[in-house]
Design a protein around this motif. Sequence first.
Motif, PDB file in Angstrom:
ATOM      1  N   ALA A  18      -6.248   6.776  -9.265  1.00  0.00           N
ATOM      2  CA  ALA A  18      -4.934   6.136  -9.266  1.00  0.00           C
ATOM      3  C   ALA A  18      -4.957   4.856  -8.424  1.00  0.00           C
ATOM      4  CB  ALA A  18      -3.873   7.102  -8.735  1.00  0.00           C
ATOM      5  N   VAL A  19      -5.642   4.885  -7.287  1.00  0.00           N
ATOM      6  CA  VAL A  19      -5.754   3.699  -6.438  1.00  0.00           C
ATOM      7  C   VAL A  19      -6.525   2.610  -7.174  1.00  0.00           C
ATOM      8  CG1 VAL A  19      -6.819   2.791  -4.317  1.00  0.00           C
ATOM      9  CG2 VAL A  19      -5.514   4.918  -4.243  1.00  0.00           C
ATOM     10  N   ARG A  53      -6.784   2.171 -10.415  1.00  0.00           N
ATOM     11  CA  ARG A  53      -5.912   1.617 -11.462  1.00  0.00           C
ATOM     12  C   ARG A  53      -4.875   0.674 -10.863  1.00  0.00           C
ATOM     13  NH1 ARG A  53      -6.492   6.794 -13.791  1.00  0.00           N
ATOM     14  NH2 ARG A  53      -4.669   7.550 -12.697  1.00  0.00           N
ATOM     15  N   PHE A  54      -4.307   1.068  -9.727  1.00  0.00           N
ATOM     16  CA  PHE A  54      -3.300   0.241  -9.065  1.00  0.00           C
ATOM     17  C   PHE A  54      -3.885  -1.111  -8.654  1.00  0.00           C
ATOM     18  CE2 PHE A  54      -1.060  -0.950  -5.057  1.00  0.00           C
ATOM     19  CZ  PHE A  54       0.157  -1.262  -5.624  1.00  0.00           C
ATOM     20  N   GLU A 110      -4.381  -3.259 -11.686  1.00  0.00           N
ATOM     21  CA  GLU A 110      -3.085  -3.794 -12.143  1.00  0.00           C
ATOM     22  C   GLU A 110      -2.656  -4.969 -11.259  1.00  0.00           C
ATOM     23  OE1 GLU A 110      -0.299  -0.574 -12.131  1.00  0.00           O
ATOM     24  OE2 GLU A 110      -1.316   0.463 -13.773  1.00  0.00           O
TER      25      GLU A 110
END
Length: 145
Positions: A100-101, A103-104, A107
Amino acid sequence: MSASRTPVPPPDMGGLTGDWERLKQLRDREARKDQDQGQGAAGDAAAPERPEATGEGQEEAPSARPRPRAGRTRGGRRPPPAAADAVPTTIRFDPEEARAVDRFVLELADQAARRTLDKAEVFRELVRLAQEHEPTRKQLLKRLK
């Protein structure tokens, strides 16, 4: 199928005659100036030394530019410390949280129009943001209680 390679003639560098020598002289002058000033005392009132004109119709070379420091100079307020001065910090994530980190950060890089973005840079800026922005600091305190 093999393609035959024809030799490509070297480019005509006739217009650049003497440029390497002028660049070397400029760098030597800057190095001597830095040594004379005690390794670059910033904010000196003396006018920077400018090299001679490089030829007819050409402008003078720019005055001594600040030397780039180690680390990133884009994004964020300041570059990260040099490796010798850095204090390493480890953040441990479980595999799902790590994805998740990642991907963040990807982004953020897309939205900031950055080709690359280092996770360490993101975390440094998050800490600085919490230090400087009172509502963010309060939200962080709320989550930590």
